[in-house]
Write a protein that holds these residues in place. Structure first.
Motif, mmCIF file in Angstrom:
data_model
loop_
_atom_site.group_PDB
_atom_site.id
_atom_site.type_symbol
_atom_site.label_atom_id
_atom_site.label_comp_id
_atom_site.label_asym_id
_atom_site.label_seq_id
_atom_site.Cartn_x
_atom_site.Cartn_y
_atom_site.Cartn_z
ATOM 1 N N VAL A 187 0.845 -1.186 0.000
ATOM 2 C CA VAL A 187 0.000 0.000 0.000
ATOM 3 C C VAL A 187 0.884 1.240 0.000
ATOM 4 C CG1 VAL A 187 -1.938 -1.107 1.163
ATOM 5 C CG2 VAL A 187 -0.185 0.063 2.523
ATOM 6 N N SER A 188 0.317 2.343 -0.443
ATOM 7 C CA SER A 188 1.002 3.630 -0.426
ATOM 8 C C SER A 188 0.252 4.552 0.522
ATOM 9 C CB SER A 188 1.031 4.232 -1.834
ATOM 10 O OG SER A 188 1.544 5.549 -1.807
ATOM 11 N N VAL A 189 0.931 5.020 1.567
ATOM 12 C CA VAL A 189 0.272 5.806 2.604
ATOM 13 C C VAL A 189 0.831 7.223 2.633
ATOM 14 C CG1 VAL A 189 -0.422 5.890 5.024
ATOM 15 C CG2 VAL A 189 0.090 3.681 3.959
ATOM 16 N N THR A 190 -0.065 8.193 2.682
ATOM 17 C CA THR A 190 0.310 9.606 2.832
ATOM 18 C C THR A 190 -0.290 10.116 4.131
ATOM 19 O OG1 THR A 190 0.322 9.972 0.439
ATOM 20 C CG2 THR A 190 0.125 11.921 1.838
ATOM 21 N N GLY A 191 0.529 10.777 4.931
ATOM 22 C CA GLY A 191 0.052 11.343 6.188
ATOM 23 C C GLY A 191 0.163 12.850 6.179
ATOM 24 N N VAL A 192 -0.815 13.516 6.765
ATOM 25 C CA VAL A 192 -0.800 14.971 6.897
ATOM 26 C C VAL A 192 -0.739 15.310 8.384
ATOM 27 C CG1 VAL A 192 -2.059 17.120 6.514
ATOM 28 C CG2 VAL A 192 -2.121 15.306 4.785
ATOM 29 N N GLU A 193 0.220 16.141 8.766
ATOM 30 C CA GLU A 193 0.372 16.536 10.163
ATOM 31 C C GLU A 193 0.791 18.004 10.230
ATOM 32 O OE1 GLU A 193 0.436 17.189 13.905
ATOM 33 O OE2 GLU A 193 -0.298 15.254 13.165
ATOM 34 N N MET A 194 0.083 18.805 11.021
ATOM 35 C CA MET A 194 0.342 20.239 11.055
ATOM 36 C C MET A 194 1.424 20.648 12.050
ATOM 37 S SD MET A 194 -2.898 21.919 13.115
ATOM 38 C CE MET A 194 -2.142 23.539 13.025
ATOM 39 N N GLN A 195 1.665 19.846 13.084
ATOM 40 C CA GLN A 195 2.653 20.222 14.097
ATOM 41 C C GLN A 195 4.056 19.807 13.642
ATOM 42 O OE1 GLN A 195 1.234 20.096 18.345
ATOM 43 N NE2 GLN A 195 0.045 18.390 17.527
ATOM 44 N N PRO A 196 4.968 20.756 13.512
ATOM 45 C CA PRO A 196 6.295 20.455 12.950
ATOM 46 C C PRO A 196 7.040 19.334 13.668
ATOM 47 C CG PRO A 196 5.961 22.825 13.051
ATOM 48 C CD PRO A 196 4.800 22.206 13.772
ATOM 49 N N VAL A 197 7.002 19.325 14.994
ATOM 50 C CA VAL A 197 7.741 18.288 15.729
ATOM 51 C C VAL A 197 7.187 16.906 15.416
ATOM 52 C CG1 VAL A 197 8.249 17.360 18.022
ATOM 53 C CG2 VAL A 197 8.463 19.812 17.594
ATOM 54 N N TYR A 198 5.873 16.783 15.410
ATOM 55 C CA TYR A 198 5.247 15.488 15.135
ATOM 56 C C TYR A 198 5.453 15.082 13.678
ATOM 57 C CZ TYR A 198 3.094 15.586 19.738
ATOM 58 O OH TYR A 198 2.888 15.602 21.098
#
Length: 251
Positions: free
Chosen positions: A66-77
């Motif tokens: 599978v190909s997974v894309t994640g979106v995260e707004m907090q720079p550290v995380y």
């Protein structure tokens, strides 16, 4: 890595993830969410609010290809999620962005599955946490309806949206999905037998036509009460958490 971070095992050590020692820390919930995704090799998955990437990494481990894309707004995380993707040699691409302001290339894409673990608490009805990471993860300032709207917009034809959330917010979720997605399945999650479910998993489908379904409750622990420090997960939950087993939503 400094002492500010720990490296924790998931799926019995098949996935390892760096995360902050203080603030929001991934636990069981993202693992359950990942286990509920009925993905196949070759499919694409988008996770909104991926944190350090535990759900995405568990899914990528369980379903190679599978190909997974994640979106995260907090720079550290987001930085930790990128590091964890490399450490686990996973097909997991991380985008640092506010989900309300997705990059153009993401807004042009559609996915086979969209999954999310939105903040459990309504920011307008609670007290802000002193820890920014924990506050954004558990409350944040993006309404739950916006999470769902953004997720729906990223679905391809006949694609699935999945989430885990607190039981008291089920009416809010169903209202946001009404008239937009169908074939809705809700699976309650209870700590023990005869206890009211505190969480639920929900799966809905683009262009789905099946009737609403309330699936059997997933019971996390054996016995009526906590017995000392020993682990008391039910056999199914143990297989999910320790061996990366799938969690069928409808059974």
């Amino acid at each position: 890595m400094t002492e500010e971070f720990s490296c924790d095992d998931f799926l019995g050590g098949r996935v390892r993830a760096f995360q902050p020692r203080r603030g929001y820390r991934a636990g069981v919930d993202p693992v359950l969410l990942a286990a509920s995704i009925d993905a196949r090799p070759g499919q694409s998955i988008l996770e909104l609010g991926c944190g350090v990437g535990v759900a995405s990494l568990c899914l990528a481990n369980r379903v190679p290809g599978v190909s997974v894309t994640g979106v995260e707004m907090q720079p550290v995380y987001a930085a930790l999620a990128m590091l964890n993707a490399k450490e686990n040699n996973a097909a997991f691409h991380v985008v640092e962005a506010d989900l309300r302001k997705l990059p153009h290339e993401l807004r042009q894409r559609r996915f086979d599955h969209v999954m999310m673990n939105p903040p459990y608490f309504d920011r307008t009805a609670g007290t802000k946490s002193k820890d920014t990471g924990r506050d954004v993860a558990l409350g944040g300032d993006t309404p739950l309806a916006d999470w769902l709207d953004i997720g729906i917009r990223r679905l391809g034809p006949r694609a699935y949206l999945s989430l885990i959330q607190r039981t008291e917010r089920l009416p809010e979720v169903l209202a946001a999905l009404d008239g937009r997605l169908g074939s809705i399945v809700v699976k309650p999650i209870a700590g023990r037998e005869e206890r009211a479910p505190e969480l639920f998993l929900l799966r809905a489908r683009q262009e789905g036509r099946a009737a609403f379904q309330m699936a059997p409750t997933l019971v996390m622990h054996e016995g009526a009460t906590h017995q000392g420090d020993k682990e008391s997960y039910t056999p199914l939950v143990t297989r999910i958490l320790r061996s990366g087993a799938e969690l069928p939503v409808t059974s």
